[in-house]
Scaffold this motif. Structure first.
Motif, PDB file in Angstrom:
ATOM      1  N   ASP A  71      80.599 -12.426  58.972  1.00  0.00           N
ATOM      2  CA  ASP A  71      81.002 -13.453  59.651  1.00  0.00           C
ATOM      3  C   ASP A  71      80.561 -13.258  61.353  1.00  0.00           C
ATOM      4  O   ASP A  71      80.160 -14.160  61.935  1.00  0.00           O
ATOM      5  CB  ASP A  71      82.097 -14.395  59.377  1.00  0.00           C
ATOM      6  N   ARG A  96      75.182 -15.603  55.745  1.00  0.00           N
ATOM      7  CA  ARG A  96      75.437 -16.983  55.300  1.00  0.00           C
ATOM      8  C   ARG A  96      73.998 -17.692  55.784  1.00  0.00           C
ATOM      9  O   ARG A  96      73.580 -18.814  55.329  1.00  0.00           O
ATOM     10  CB  ARG A  96      76.469 -17.742  56.039  1.00  0.00           C
ATOM     11  N   THR A  97      73.270 -17.097  56.600  1.00  0.00           N
ATOM     12  CA  THR A  97      71.645 -17.331  56.905  1.00  0.00           C
ATOM     13  C   THR A  97      70.718 -16.809  55.993  1.00  0.00           C
ATOM     14  O   THR A  97      71.295 -16.455  55.024  1.00  0.00           O
ATOM     15  CB  THR A  97      71.556 -16.627  58.332  1.00  0.00           C
TER      16      THR A  97
END
Length: 232
Positions: A71, A96-97
């Motif tokens: 993160d 997360r991308t």
């Protein structure tokens, strides 16, 4: 169980079950049962469970730290160990991308090939490293791949001196990573934390302040929970 019993339980033909049993017997995962033409589990099955149990504490400890590292950096974070001649990825927290890594949990890569492997190989002394090289053919995947004991020793020595390794295109073109060692209570390197992904997922202006700093800090946090007291 007989071969027919095994075939029915697994939904396989008798010939497929026979080949499977033959292979597992040869590998000592199965052995002949007390009744004629039956088979039971062999002692080597225990190795699978022991390997899992031995690694379970570190994977449990590392999980929240890896998620936090992912993160903070925006790229994928991983935990890996040295198993024989391979790097084995025990944990993978994908970005997360869209900047994900192709290294997922369970992936195996020859340790001499990748920077993560060079980090893990710092646990070996010169004699052990020489034996590691002697047991395999070292084939280059990029111009950065060490193909001799001398070349690999230099890579490992550099990591040992620096305390981490940053790579850009070392394993494959267009990919970057930062890797740092995890140590146990005796100070021995037992695992590696790294972040990796395509070059487009990195802000190289923040290489030192973000990616290297956070990867090393995460590795140290995990080491602390394993009882390591150094690097104050």
């Amino acid at each position: 169980m007989s071969i027919s019993d095994i075939g029915r339980a697994m939904g396989l033909s008798r010939s497929s079950a026979f080949r499977l049993v033959y292979t597992l017997r040869h590998m000592e995962f199965l052995k002949e049962g007390e009744q004629k033409d039956t088979y039971t589990l062999g002692a080597r099955v225990l190795n699978l469970g022991f390997a899992y149990l031995n690694q379970q504490p570190i994977t449990t400890i590392a999980r929240p730290h890896l998620a936090n590292l992912r993160d903070k950096t925006g790229v994928s974070a991983h935990l890996s160990v040295l198993e024989g001649q391979d790097v084995l990825y025990l944990g993978s927290h994908q970005a997360r991308t869209g900047y994900v890594s192709n290294m997922v949990t369970g992936t195996r890569v020859k340790a001499y090939v990748i920077p993560v492997g060079w980090v893990l190989l710092t646990a070996l002394d010169d004699a052990e490293l020489k034996a590691f090289c002697a047991g395999q053919k070292m084939v280059p995947t990029t111009e950065h791949t060490p193909t001799t004991y001398t070349e690999l020793k230099a890579k490992v020595a550099s990591v040992r001196e620096q305390g981490y390794v940053f790579s850009r295109g070392f394993h494959e073109p267009g990919g970057s990573s930062v890797a740092a060692p995890v140590r146990n209570n005796t100070g021995r390197v037992v695992a590696c934390v790294n972040v990796s992904g395509p070059d487009s997922g990195f802000d190289f202006d923040q290489l030192d302040s973000l990616y290297i700093a956070e990867t090393r800090a995460t590795a140290l946090q995990i080491s602390r929970e394993l009882g390591y007291l150094g690097d104050n």
